[in-house]
Scaffold this motif. Structure first.
Motif, PDB file in Angstrom:
ATOM      1  N   GLY A  76       0.807  -1.212   0.000  1.00  0.00           N
ATOM      2  CA  GLY A  76       0.000   0.000   0.000  1.00  0.00           C
ATOM      3  C   GLY A  76       0.842   1.265   0.000  1.00  0.00           C
ATOM      4  O   GLY A  76       0.431   2.290  -0.555  1.00  0.00           O
ATOM      5  N   GLN A  77       2.007   1.194   0.597  1.00  0.00           N
ATOM      6  CA  GLN A  77       2.853   2.388   0.657  1.00  0.00           C
ATOM      7  C   GLN A  77       3.323   2.783  -0.739  1.00  0.00           C
ATOM      8  O   GLN A  77       3.302   3.965  -1.106  1.00  0.00           O
ATOM      9  CB  GLN A  77       4.051   2.132   1.572  1.00  0.00           C
ATOM     10  CG  GLN A  77       4.917   3.369   1.799  1.00  0.00           C
ATOM     11  CD  GLN A  77       5.713   3.275   3.080  1.00  0.00           C
ATOM     12  OE1 GLN A  77       5.182   2.986   4.151  1.00  0.00           O
ATOM     13  NE2 GLN A  77       7.001   3.502   2.984  1.00  0.00           N
ATOM     14  N   ALA A  78       3.744   1.795  -1.528  1.00  0.00           N
ATOM     15  CA  ALA A  78       4.185   2.086  -2.897  1.00  0.00           C
ATOM     16  C   ALA A  78       3.017   2.562  -3.753  1.00  0.00           C
ATOM     17  O   ALA A  78       3.155   3.519  -4.535  1.00  0.00           O
ATOM     18  CB  ALA A  78       4.828   0.839  -3.510  1.00  0.00           C
ATOM     19  N   PHE A  79       1.860   1.916  -3.609  1.00  0.00           N
ATOM     20  CA  PHE A  79       0.690   2.317  -4.393  1.00  0.00           C
ATOM     21  C   PHE A  79       0.293   3.744  -4.038  1.00  0.00           C
ATOM     22  O   PHE A  79      -0.020   4.555  -4.922  1.00  0.00           O
ATOM     23  CB  PHE A  79      -0.474   1.364  -4.138  1.00  0.00           C
ATOM     24  CG  PHE A  79      -1.629   1.553  -5.083  1.00  0.00           C
ATOM     25  CD1 PHE A  79      -1.790   0.719  -6.173  1.00  0.00           C
ATOM     26  CD2 PHE A  79      -2.556   2.577  -4.896  1.00  0.00           C
ATOM     27  CE1 PHE A  79      -2.851   0.897  -7.066  1.00  0.00           C
ATOM     28  CE2 PHE A  79      -3.613   2.759  -5.769  1.00  0.00           C
ATOM     29  CZ  PHE A  79      -3.760   1.916  -6.864  1.00  0.00           C
ATOM     30  N   PRO A 111       2.485  -2.420   9.353  1.00  0.00           N
ATOM     31  CA  PRO A 111       2.145  -1.249   8.523  1.00  0.00           C
ATOM     32  C   PRO A 111       2.460  -1.496   7.038  1.00  0.00           C
ATOM     33  O   PRO A 111       2.749  -2.607   6.651  1.00  0.00           O
ATOM     34  CB  PRO A 111       3.038  -0.153   9.108  1.00  0.00           C
ATOM     35  CG  PRO A 111       4.228  -0.900   9.656  1.00  0.00           C
ATOM     36  CD  PRO A 111       3.705  -2.225  10.142  1.00  0.00           C
ATOM     37  N   ARG A 112       2.370  -0.434   6.235  1.00  0.00           N
ATOM     38  CA  ARG A 112       2.673  -0.410   4.789  1.00  0.00           C
ATOM     39  C   ARG A 112       1.567  -1.001   3.941  1.00  0.00           C
ATOM     40  O   ARG A 112       1.776  -1.290   2.764  1.00  0.00           O
ATOM     41  CB  ARG A 112       4.001  -1.103   4.461  1.00  0.00           C
ATOM     42  CG  ARG A 112       5.220  -0.447   5.025  1.00  0.00           C
ATOM     43  CD  ARG A 112       6.479  -1.200   4.615  1.00  0.00           C
ATOM     44  NE  ARG A 112       6.630  -1.191   3.166  1.00  0.00           N
ATOM     45  CZ  ARG A 112       7.328  -0.273   2.467  1.00  0.00           C
ATOM     46  NH1 ARG A 112       7.928   0.705   3.107  1.00  0.00           N
ATOM     47  NH2 ARG A 112       7.408  -0.345   1.148  1.00  0.00           N
ATOM     48  N   GLY A 113       0.371  -1.154   4.519  1.00  0.00           N
ATOM     49  CA  GLY A 113      -0.735  -1.690   3.748  1.00  0.00           C
ATOM     50  C   GLY A 113      -1.783  -0.633   3.467  1.00  0.00           C
ATOM     51  O   GLY A 113      -1.575   0.293   2.678  1.00  0.00           O
ATOM     52  N   VAL A 114      -2.914  -0.756   4.157  1.00  0.00           N
ATOM     53  CA  VAL A 114      -4.028   0.174   3.946  1.00  0.00           C
ATOM     54  C   VAL A 114      -3.705   1.568   4.485  1.00  0.00           C
ATOM     55  O   VAL A 114      -4.115   2.578   3.895  1.00  0.00           O
ATOM     56  CB  VAL A 114      -5.304  -0.383   4.611  1.00  0.00           C
ATOM     57  CG1 VAL A 114      -6.434   0.645   4.563  1.00  0.00           C
ATOM     58  CG2 VAL A 114      -5.741  -1.674   3.918  1.00  0.00           C
ATOM     59  N   GLY A 115      -2.981   1.633   5.585  1.00  0.00           N
ATOM     60  CA  GLY A 115      -2.745   2.917   6.256  1.00  0.00           C
ATOM     61  C   GLY A 115      -2.288   4.040   5.341  1.00  0.00           C
ATOM     62  O   GLY A 115      -2.894   5.128   5.341  1.00  0.00           O
ATOM     63  N   PRO A 116      -1.221   3.852   4.549  1.00  0.00           N
ATOM     64  CA  PRO A 116      -0.751   4.936   3.678  1.00  0.00           C
ATOM     65  C   PRO A 116      -1.776   5.382   2.645  1.00  0.00           C
ATOM     66  O   PRO A 116      -1.698   6.497   2.117  1.00  0.00           O
ATOM     67  CB  PRO A 116       0.482   4.328   2.993  1.00  0.00           C
ATOM     68  CG  PRO A 116       0.920   3.218   3.878  1.00  0.00           C
ATOM     69  CD  PRO A 116      -0.342   2.677   4.490  1.00  0.00           C
ATOM     70  N   MET A 117      -2.744   4.508   2.340  1.00  0.00           N
ATOM     71  CA  MET A 117      -3.744   4.847   1.325  1.00  0.00           C
ATOM     72  C   MET A 117      -4.742   5.884   1.821  1.00  0.00           C
ATOM     73  O   MET A 117      -5.350   6.598   1.020  1.00  0.00           O
ATOM     74  CB  MET A 117      -4.498   3.585   0.898  1.00  0.00           C
ATOM     75  CG  MET A 117      -3.661   2.570   0.154  1.00  0.00           C
ATOM     76  SD  MET A 117      -3.090   3.181  -1.451  1.00  0.00           S
ATOM     77  CE  MET A 117      -4.654   3.328  -2.328  1.00  0.00           C
ATOM     78  N   THR A 118      -4.917   5.966   3.141  1.00  0.00           N
ATOM     79  CA  THR A 118      -6.001   6.800   3.664  1.00  0.00           C
ATOM     80  C   THR A 118      -5.809   8.278   3.325  1.00  0.00           C
ATOM     81  O   THR A 118      -6.719   8.929   2.807  1.00  0.00           O
ATOM     82  CB  THR A 118      -6.148   6.582   5.180  1.00  0.00           C
ATOM     83  OG1 THR A 118      -6.493   5.208   5.413  1.00  0.00           O
ATOM     84  CG2 THR A 118      -7.228   7.468   5.758  1.00  0.00           C
TER      85      THR A 118
END
Length: 298
Positions: free
Chosen positions: A9-12, A271-278
């Motif tokens: 998610g972080q890269a996306f 971390p590094r999944g959904v969180g950065p997307m918010t």
């Protein structure tokens, strides 16, 4: 034993923020329109201060106008409503949110209901919720939007897949169920009171865990090959006793990752999944709101 593909998610989110910045630059160049996001923070909650600072920084990095309004914890509900009303009327502000939690003497529903639906980038006004539920154009909450982007990137066409959502909050569980329905999934909403929850979870080609319980979803709850989206962000004592004794903590999701990754087809980490997307999707909502308010295709 094969392990699940990790959904980064972080890269996306980094790529999404860049695409948003490019669109913002084009809006300013072609239409003289600079999207603006206002965040209102009431009180001194430490976590909220971190979130608000991050939102402000990323808004500026995307080339948008950023306004943070900080109010003391003693602010009355009427005073907060007055600030919200002024921001509703401000043409430079296209997206508006009040950071929650607010002090106990303020009713969150009253505040959410006061935010103009056109500027409701948190997707929490009851009008916005109703529009989403009835299939009308609406600004869905940022976290569910981010989950859908990750799912569509990982799986492509979602039509016909059975999605099980564990959690029924207005912020994540209910809106992501609506978005999955829009994508022509068959959707089951489950929660902590669901009978035989593990069996229900195992039905899902897609499993979204948004229940707020650390590592509640075990590996044997997951259908082999399923896509697992872990929305939970829970702080728990360190696994190392010596660090835990010092008060050190780690972040874990609602899914027991070590077990789940041996069963799932793909999975978001914490971390590094959904969180950065918010925050990235909050910026996307602000961009969409600005276009709609200007009568441009969104």
């Amino acid at each position: 034993m094969n392990e699940a593909r990790i959904i980064d998610g972080q890269a996306f989110a980094a790529g999404l923020r860049q695409r948003i910045a490019d669109e913002v630059a084009a809006l300013k160049r072609d239409h003289g329109l600079k999207p603006g996001l206002a965040v209102v923070l009431v009180g001194e909650d430490p976590a909220s201060q971190v979130y608000v600072r991050s939102k402000g920084e990323q808004t500026l990095e995307a080339g948008m106008h950023s306004l943070t309004v900080r109010l003391p914890a003693s602010t009355t509900q009427d005073e907060l409503l007055k600030v919200v009303g002024e921001l509703n009327a401000d043409p430079a502000i296209h997206g508006l949110l009040v950071q929650f939690p607010v002090p106990d003497h303020i009713d969150p529903l009253v505040i959410q209901s006061a935010i103009a639906p056109a500027k409701d980038v948190d997707g929490l006004n009851p009008v916005t919720i109703g529009l989403l539920a009835s299939g009308q154009p609406a600004l869905a909450p940022a976290t569910p939007v981010g989950c859908m982007m990750l799912l569509e990137d990982a799986l492509g066409d979602l039509r016909g897949k059975h999605a099980v959502v564990i959690g029924r909050s207005n912020l994540v569980g209910k809106p992501i169920a609506q978005l999955l329905l829009r994508a022509n999934c068959t959707v089951t909403i489950a929660h902590s009171r669901t009978r035989d929850l593990p069996s229900v979870a195992r039905l899902g080609d897609i499993l979204v865990a948004a229940v707020g319980q650390p590592e509640m979803v075990r590996g044997d709850w997951i259908k082999p090959g399923a896509a697992v989206i872990d929305v939970g962000i829970n702080r728990v004592p360190s696994r190392k006793p010596e660090l835990a004794a010092q008060g050190k903590t780690i972040l874990v999701g609602d899914v027991r990752f070590a077990e789940a990754k041996t069963v799932a087809g793909c999975i978001t980490p914490v971390p590094r999944g959904v969180g950065p997307m918010t925050v990235a999707c909050l910026l996307q909502n602000t961009l969409t709101a600005a276009k709609r308010q200007a009568g441009l295709p969104a």
